[in-house]
Structure formats: structure tokens, C-alpha cells
Design an enzyme around this catalytic site. Structure first.
Site, short mmCIF file in Angstrom:
data_model
loop_
_atom_site.label_atom_id
_atom_site.label_comp_id
_atom_site.label_asym_id
_atom_site.label_seq_id
_atom_site.Cartn_x
_atom_site.Cartn_y
_atom_site.Cartn_z
N HIS A 1 -13.19 24.03 5.87
CA HIS A 1 -12.42 25.25 6.12
C HIS A 1 -12.30 26.07 4.84
O HIS A 1 -11.21 26.46 4.45
CB HIS A 1 -11.05 24.89 6.68
CG HIS A 1 -10.19 26.09 6.96
ND1 HIS A 1 -10.51 27.03 7.90
CD2 HIS A 1 -9.05 26.52 6.36
CE1 HIS A 1 -9.60 27.98 7.89
NE2 HIS A 1 -8.70 27.70 6.97
N ASP B 1 -11.37 29.70 12.47
CA ASP B 1 -12.81 29.93 12.24
C ASP B 1 -13.53 30.10 13.58
O ASP B 1 -14.44 30.92 13.71
CB ASP B 1 -13.41 28.75 11.46
CG ASP B 1 -12.68 28.53 10.14
OD1 ASP B 1 -12.31 29.52 9.50
OD2 ASP B 1 -12.47 27.36 9.76
P1 NAI Z 1 4.33 32.36 4.08
O1 NAI Z 1 4.64 32.33 2.63
O2 NAI Z 1 4.58 33.63 4.82
O3 NAI Z 1 5.14 31.21 4.82
C1 NAI Z 1 5.18 29.91 4.34
C2 NAI Z 1 6.51 29.33 4.72
O4 NAI Z 1 6.52 27.98 4.26
C3 NAI Z 1 7.70 30.06 4.09
O5 NAI Z 1 8.63 30.42 5.09
C4 NAI Z 1 8.28 29.03 3.14
O6 NAI Z 1 9.68 29.09 3.02
C5 NAI Z 1 7.83 27.74 3.81
N1 NAI Z 1 7.89 26.57 2.93
C6 NAI Z 1 7.61 26.47 1.61
N2 NAI Z 1 7.85 25.22 1.18
C7 NAI Z 1 8.27 24.51 2.26
C8 NAI Z 1 8.68 23.18 2.46
N3 NAI Z 1 8.69 22.29 1.45
N4 NAI Z 1 9.05 22.81 3.71
C9 NAI Z 1 9.03 23.70 4.72
N5 NAI Z 1 8.67 24.96 4.60
C10 NAI Z 1 8.30 25.37 3.37
O7 NAI Z 1 2.80 31.88 4.25
P2 NAI Z 1 1.87 32.00 5.54
O8 NAI Z 1 1.11 33.26 5.50
O9 NAI Z 1 2.67 31.68 6.74
O10 NAI Z 1 0.82 30.81 5.25
C11 NAI Z 1 1.21 29.46 5.28
C12 NAI Z 1 0.06 28.53 4.95
O11 NAI Z 1 -0.99 28.61 5.92
C13 NAI Z 1 -0.62 28.86 3.61
O12 NAI Z 1 -0.91 27.66 2.95
C14 NAI Z 1 -1.90 29.53 4.04
O13 NAI Z 1 -2.90 29.45 3.05
C15 NAI Z 1 -2.24 28.74 5.27
N6 NAI Z 1 -3.22 29.38 6.15
C16 NAI Z 1 -4.08 28.57 6.84
C17 NAI Z 1 -5.02 29.08 7.69
C18 NAI Z 1 -5.93 28.16 8.43
O14 NAI Z 1 -6.87 28.66 9.05
N7 NAI Z 1 -5.73 26.87 8.45
C19 NAI Z 1 -5.17 30.53 7.87
C20 NAI Z 1 -4.19 31.30 7.16
C21 NAI Z 1 -3.27 30.73 6.32
#
Ligand code: NAI
Length: 341
Positions: free
Chosen positions: A202, A175
């Protein structure tokens, strides 16, 4: 003799500077969800950080490949990949900092609340393991909805008897990154020197960029400009989700933001003074139990949760009141600690 003494003391000073740089302490960083859209570029950026001596990459699948790839980069951190529940403990053992981008990202039409059910379970499992294997680590929560995953993590740690409010952070740096970029564009100033605090939470309306405190200050922005900047910052995530049209949410800018915040945490741990970043932490700044504001980082994590400063723009005061009203209702209506989204 004076010039001899001077050159000897210069020599000693140079040696001291060199030895303090090379004596950067050993720091283990673990990334949970390291094979994902955020996890992979975040692993790359943390591998480039000279403060990291050991980089532990954990996911439920595909980490060996990511780890092998990143490990070939000729920087300080030794990289190891861990895959599946059986290896989670080893991945976490001795970690100073755990960064969590594990979970599912938003698809078009989904709100962060829609993510809640799936990601809450994932975060609960990972935090249970953190409590067992590295209870003193700083935890940087990226998994959404951050407004809820952070209170969930706090509850897990409390139950395990390891909760330290100074060590749990919701990562809201994206942000701030967005607010800086959008402000610099609108105010027509070089983005490099721009700073904009972002407070609140957030998600949507809870993201409150304080453009009235932005530096360098700009007189060129009208009330309408401030409204538009505020709205664009609040909707920044949705802008990316829609542009990616079903292929996930922000990953590259989030990895950058996560790396900036992780670096700040490591500098704090290493005793570098005056490290200040915005983060969603346990807070008494408002009546809400968790709230993002500027935080001074130190050797034990949060050293000081800083106040809001003066909210001089109407939109800022209005949004803060609305946020407290909405959150307040939510907290009354639900169990304390299982907070908002
Ligand atoms: P993605 O689906 O590309 O990657 C997520 C990864 O987490 C995958 O590799 C998956 O295998 C892994 N995963 C699932 N369950 C797991 C477990 N129990 N233990 C370890 N790894 C596990 O998703 P992406 O795009 O990387 O997003 C990840 C998270 O970050 C989402 O929740 C998203 O909403 C959040 N996010 C947060 C932001 C922020 O500003 N804080 C901004 C953008 C996304």
C-alpha cells in the site's frame, strides 16, 4: 388443496426470510481515531450499516461531540463515545471488529515512511489494548504506512500471545476503489459493475493493480493506457495530498473504502458466503511475509488467501518482480517482522 398448501408454504418462506433478516446477530464495531478526518465519515457510514448493533467511537479528543451527533441518526447501531486512555478498554470490550484510522496523515512532500515513527507508536499502544480487551476481534488497519503498521500490529499480538493471522487486515480497499474508478473512466464502461484486483502493498510501486484481470474486460486499452492507469492508481494518494495542499490526505474516499471493507468483514463473520476483497494480510502467495491479494472472508476472518491469477500484462510481471526485489532486500537488511514501507 394444492393452492392452499402453496400459499401456506409461500407464507412460511416469507416469514423465514423476514426472521433471518431481523435476526442479524449483534455486532460491536469500534473505531479508534473516530474524531479524525477519516474517523468521522467512517463513523457515519458504519452507523448506516444495518449489520452493526453497537458502535464504539474512540479518540484521544473530541469523541463525545462526534458520538452525540452520529447517535441521533435513526438506524440500528447504539453509539457511544470514549475519550482518552482511561476509556480505551471500555471502548474495546466485546468488539467483533476494530477499525483503526488513528494517527497523523501525510502532508505535501511527506512520504508514508515519514509517518512511520509517529504512527508506529500510536498503533503499538492501540494494539496492546486490543490484545487485552478484545483479543478475538478482527482488526482493520487503516493507519499508514500500512506496509509497516500491519507487521507492527502482528508483533504486538505475538508478544501478547493473541496473534491470529486470520484476524489482522491492512485496509487496501482505497487502492481498489481508485483502480475501479480510473479503469471505468478510461475503458468507458459503467463503473458500477467494474472489478479490479489490486495486489502487493500500500505505497507507491508496491501498489499493483491487475488491470489485465479487470472485469468487464476491455480491448480498447493500449499498453500506454495500462501504464498510465497503473501509475495513477499508485499515485492516487499523492494526487489527493497535493490537491488538499497541506490540509491532509484522502478522508472521504478512504472512509467509503473502510466502510466497504468493514462491511465485508461483518458479512464474513455472519457466515455470508463468497465474500472476497483484496487486503494486506499474512501471506505465502509470494516470498514476502505480508502481501495484499484477494482474500475470502468467513466466520473466523481470512478463510482463504487467494493466488495472483495470471499476470498477462508486462507491466504487472515487471512491477511484481521489482517489488519482490526491493522488499526482499529490505527484509534481509532489517529485523524480520518490522517490515517495509
Ligand atoms: P486525522 O489527523 O484527521 O485524524 C487522526 C485521528 O487520530 C485524530 O482525530 C487524532 O486525534 C487521532 N489519534 C491520534 N493518536 C491517537 C491515539 N493514540 N488513539 C486514538 N486516536 C488517536 O488523520 P486522517 O486523515 O483521518 O488519517 C488517519 C490515518 O489514516 C493516517 O495515518 C493516514 O495516513 C491514514 N490513511 C490511510 C489510508 C489507507 O488507504 N489505508 C488512506 C488515507 C489515510
Amino acid at each position: 388443496r394444492m393452492s392452499l398448501l402453496r400459499s401456506a408454504s409461500q407464507h412460511l418462506r416469507r416469514r423465514r426470510d423476514y426472521s433471518s433478516a431481523s435476526a442479524s446477530p449483534e455486532r460491536k464495531v469500534a473505531i479508534l481515531g473516530a474524531a479524525g478526518g477519516i474517523g468521522q465519515p467512517l463513523a457515519l457510514l458504519m452507523k448506516l450499516n444495518p449489520l452493526v448493533s453497537s458502535l464504539s467511537l474512540y479518540d484521544i479528543a473530541a469523541t463525545p461531540g462526534v458520538a452525540a451527533d452520529v447517535s441521533h441518526i435513526n438506524t440500528r447501531a447504539l453509539v457511544k463515545g470514549f475519550v482518552g486512555d482511561d476509556q480505551l478498554g471500555e471502548a474495546l470490550e466485546g468488539a467483533d471488529l476494530v477499525i483503526i484510522p488513528a494517527g497523523v496523515p501525510r502532508k505535501p512532500g511527506m512520504t508514508r515512511d515519514d509517518l512511520f515513527k509517529i504512527n508506529a507508536g500510536i498503533v503499538k499502544g492501540l494494539c496492546t489494548a486490543i490484545a487485552r480487551h478484545c483479543p478475538n476481534a478482527l482488526v482493520n488497519m487503516i493507519s499508514n504506512p500500512v506496509n509497516s503498521t500491519v507487521p507492527i500490529a502482528a508483533e504486538v499480538f505475538k508478544k501478547a500471545g493473541t496473534y491470529d493471522e486470520k484476524k489482522l487486515f491492512g485496509v487496501t480497499t482505497l487502492d481498489v476503489v481508485r483502480a475501479k474508478t480510473f479503469y471505468a473512466g478510461k475503458a468507458n464502461v459503467p463503473v458500477t459493475g467494474v472489478n479490479v484486483p489490486v495486489v502487493g502493498g500500500h505505497a507507491g510501486i508496491t501498489i499493483l493493480p491487475l488491470f489485465s484481470q479487470a472485469t468487464p474486460a476491455s480491448n480498447a486499452l493500449s499498453h500506454e493506457d495500462l501504464l498510465a492507469l497503473t501509475k495513477r492508481t499508485q499515485d492516487g494518494g499523492t494526487e489527493v495530498v497535493e490537491a488538499k495542499a497541506g490540509k491532509g490526505s484522502a478522508t472521504l474516499s478512504m472512509a467509503y473504502a473502510g466502510a466497504v471493507f468493514g462491511d465485508a468483514c461483518l458479512k464474513g463473520l455472519n457466515g455470508v458466503p463468497d465474500i472476497v476483497e483484496c487486503s494486506f494480510v499474512q501471506s505465502t502467495v509470494t516470498e514476502l511475509p505480508f502481501f495484499a491479494s484477494k482474500v475470502r472472508l468467513g466466520k473466523s476472518g481470512v478463510e482463504e488467501v487467494m493466488g495472483l491469477g495470471e499476470l498477462s500484462a508486462y507491466i504487472e510481471r515487471f512491477t511484481l518482480e521489482l517489488m519482490q526485489f526491493l522488499f526482499g532486500r529490505f527484509f534481509v537488511a532489517s529485523k524480520p517482522g518490522c517490515a517495509a514501507g
